[in-house]
Every structure is written in C-alpha cells, then in structure tokens.
Design an enzyme around this catalytic site. Structure first.
Site, short mmCIF file in Angstrom:
data_model
loop_
_atom_site.label_atom_id
_atom_site.label_comp_id
_atom_site.label_asym_id
_atom_site.label_seq_id
_atom_site.Cartn_x
_atom_site.Cartn_y
_atom_site.Cartn_z
N LYS A 194 0.78 -1.19 0.13
CA LYS A 194 0.19 0.08 0.10
C LYS A 194 1.06 1.31 -0.04
CE LYS A 194 -3.51 -1.09 -0.44
NZ LYS A 194 -3.79 -1.83 -1.69
N SER A 204 -5.10 2.47 3.97
CA SER A 204 -5.06 1.92 2.78
C SER A 204 -5.24 0.41 2.80
CB SER A 204 -3.96 2.42 1.90
OG SER A 204 -4.19 1.82 0.66
N HIS A 225 7.54 -7.32 -1.93
CA HIS A 225 7.40 -6.82 -0.59
C HIS A 225 8.21 -7.34 0.37
CE1 HIS A 225 3.62 -4.57 -2.11
NE2 HIS A 225 3.05 -5.54 -2.13
P1 A3P Z 1 -5.14 4.50 -0.99
O1 A3P Z 1 -5.84 2.96 -0.52
O2 A3P Z 1 -4.89 5.50 -0.14
O3 A3P Z 1 -6.06 5.29 -2.18
P2 A3P Z 1 -0.04 -0.40 -3.53
O4 A3P Z 1 -0.14 -0.49 -5.05
O5 A3P Z 1 1.29 -0.50 -2.97
O6 A3P Z 1 -1.06 -1.59 -3.03
O7 A3P Z 1 -0.67 0.77 -2.99
C1 A3P Z 1 -2.14 1.46 -3.48
C2 A3P Z 1 -2.24 2.66 -3.08
O8 A3P Z 1 -1.57 3.52 -3.86
C3 A3P Z 1 -3.78 3.21 -3.04
O9 A3P Z 1 -3.97 4.04 -1.84
C4 A3P Z 1 -3.96 3.44 -4.31
O10 A3P Z 1 -5.12 4.47 -4.70
C5 A3P Z 1 -2.57 4.40 -4.59
N1 A3P Z 1 -2.32 4.71 -5.79
C6 A3P Z 1 -2.25 3.89 -6.89
N2 A3P Z 1 -2.11 4.59 -8.14
C7 A3P Z 1 -1.99 5.87 -7.80
C8 A3P Z 1 -1.65 7.05 -8.58
N3 A3P Z 1 -1.38 7.08 -9.84
N4 A3P Z 1 -1.66 8.21 -7.47
C9 A3P Z 1 -1.94 8.41 -6.44
N5 A3P Z 1 -2.20 7.18 -5.68
C10 A3P Z 1 -1.97 5.93 -6.24
#
Ligand code: A3P
Length: 312
Positions: free
Chosen positions: A45, A130, A100
C-alpha cells in the site's frame, strides 16, 4: 490457486497463502538477479502499482499500449509469488520485478548485484488506512475487524508482510550496500509526478523527450490508472477481491488518514513511531508536506545513496 484462508509463515513473517507457498518464497530468497533487472521494493500500500505503471511507461517512452494491454502482475511480477518464474521465463525484454520482502530476506540474493532497486516509502498512517480498506476487499487477507483493532496489529507488525518499521528501516539503512538504489516517497510522487517520472527515467538511464514525459505522466495519473483494468484489479474475480467492498484505486491522497484516525490513535502512532525509529537516521518528507511539527524527514538520493538527517 485458491488457498484463500491459508497463511504461509516464512522466517516468522506471514504471507497470504493464496499467492505464496514455501517454494515460491524460497525461490525468491535464492533468486539470481541479473544486472539488467529493475526491482521495485515496497511495503504493501505504499505505491507499488503506481511505480509499476511509471516504470512501464518510462520503458515504453510514454506509449500506453503495454500499460493498457498487460496486467501489472504480468509485466512486473512479484518475486515471492508462485507464478513469478513462469512470467519471467516467458519474458524477453529487460525484467521488472516487484517485491514486498524485507531487506534481510533478499540481501543474500542481491549481494554484488548491479540490479536497479527502487524503494517506494509512504507515510505509515496513510499506509495503515489503505491497508485496512484493502483487507476488507481482499478475501486472501484476514478480516481486519475495526480500524482500531487493525491498527494495533499493524503497529506490532502482526499483519501480512510483517512490520512497516522493519521494512522501511531494513531497506533504507542498507541503501549504501546496494549498488544501484533509488529511494522515493509516495508523497513526492503526489506532489511532483513529472519530477518523479523524470527521476525514475534518469535512474533507469532511459531518457524521455518532453512529449514522452508528458504522455507518461498523463497515463500514470490517478484518474488514468483508476480507469485502467490492467492496474485497478477489476480483472481479479469477485471471490478473490470483493469489488463491492471498495476500490483498489481508492483515494490516492496524502494525509487521508486524518479522515479515519482519532486524535488518540494519531498520538499512539506518533509514540510508537518515535520509539521504533530512534535508531534510524531516515527523515521523511511527508511531515513537511503535511505541515505538522512532528519529526521532519528527508532522504538525499540526488547526491549520494547515504541517508542524512535534514530538518526542512
Ligand atoms: P489509497 O488506498 O490510499 O487510495 P499499492 O499499489 O502499494 O497496493 O498501493 C495502493 C495505494 O496507492 C492506494 O492508496 C492507491 O489508490 C494508491 N495509488 C495507486 N496509483 C496511484 C496514483 N496514480 N496516484 C496516487 N495514488 C495511487
């Protein structure tokens, strides 16, 4: 592969049995990196999918075809997940690998490697919120209960993939031991996406023209990615990720934790943070961005790979 209720424990860290097996985890820790590999390292996340998309677009010079036709796990597979070997065997270009895993589990495999390692870190309060929402949708993760309950587990590192503190400290404190290492924060990517894409393209030695940079930036914006089925996880069946319970591309904001945390929870995290990070010289930028008086953090990557303490 179902195993939705299975937890695979490896070196005392829990992993979802849905995607991880003892064999897949052993495969990861014994992996032979190539000098041409790019490795995205994150705690869950923290912007993993975003960095996968940025790298895809940098390597394709802003052309969105691959980003819009290949799922992220097929173009940048998770090293520790069971299908990784098959994906890598089938690929013929430079390999982009995601992980990870904490530093200590990958350190032997990375020793003497010239692979390019990109570490993305994110404010732990936003990560916890998140991750909590992701637990509600992902049927391969345990039921998180209330946020308060989840936060207690999260702070103890008693969640899948282990402790945020150990992950961030492990990787950043060994930045100097990795030959090619780029550290970047989710908050910086939100604040200056173009600068962040440029930073990645410079690190990958894949320069972009102004038009290519603009295209890359456009296609890795939150709004583009939210609509892109190759990265928004809507390709995953409902029984594995329950899309009625939330969206993977949820909010994409810095400081959204304020809408979930009570003052008491915020104070608790600050206290645990202070005690857990005393042995770290890492300073994050997010506190400056949020304009709080809490410890300010930064990390100098432009001049050297050594963490330094900066009060910005
Ligand atoms: P949120 O749940 O706070 O919205 P991961 O890919 O490590 O699982 O992380 C997911 C998080 O990154 C989510 O956060 C997602 O919305 C955010 N995310 C993914 N792409 C993004 C982008 N282009 N801009 C901003 N946040 C992004």
């Amino acid at each position: 592969m179902a195993r939705l209720d299975v937890t695979e424990t490896f070196h005392s860290i829990m992993f979802p049995g849905h995607m991880h097996t003892k064999d897949s985890l052993n495969y990861a820790t014994n992996f032979e990196f190539q000098d041409t590999d790019t490795v995205i390292v994150t705690y869950p996340k923290s912007g993993t999918t975003w960095m996968q998309e940025i790298i895809t677009l940098v390597l394709s010079k802003g052309d969105p075809t691959i980003a819009q036709t290949q799922p992220n796990w097929a173009r940048a597979p998770w090293l520790e997940q069971y299908y990784c070997d098959d994906v890598l065997k089938a690929s013929n270009g430079p390999r982009v690998i995601t992980t990870h895993l904490p530093y200590h589990l990958l350190a032997p495999a990375l020793q003497n490697s010239k692979a390019k390692v990109i570490y993305v870190a994110r404010n732990l309060k936003d990560v916890s919120v998140s991750y909590y929402h992701f637990h509600k949708m992902a049927n391969f993760l345990p039921n998180p209960g209330t946020f308060s309950n989840f936060l207690n587990h999260f702070l103890k590192g008693a969640v899948h993939y282990g402790s945020w503190f150990d992950h961030v400290k492990g990787w950043t404190s060994h930045a100097k031991d990795i030959q090619n290492f780029l550290y970047i924060e989710y908050e910086e990517m939100c604040q200056d996406l173009q600068g962040s894409v440029q930073k990645v393209s410079g690190f990958l030695q894949c320069p972009l023209t102004e038009d290519e940079l603009n295209l890359a930036q456009k296609h890795c914006s939150f709004n583009s990615m939210k609509e892109n089925a190759m990265v928004n996880y809507t390709l995953i069946p409902q029984e594995i990720i329950d899309h009625s319970k939330g969206k993977f591309m949820r909010k994409g904001k810095v400081g959204d934790w304020r809408n979930t945390f009570t003052e008491e929870q915020s104070g608790l995290v600050d206290d645990v943070y202070s005690s857990q990070m005393t042995d770290s010289s890492l300073l994050f930028k997010w506190e400056c961005l949020e304009k709080t008086v809490r410890p300010l953090m930064s990390f100098n990557t432009s001049e050297s790979h050594t963490p330094r303490t900066v009060l910005a």
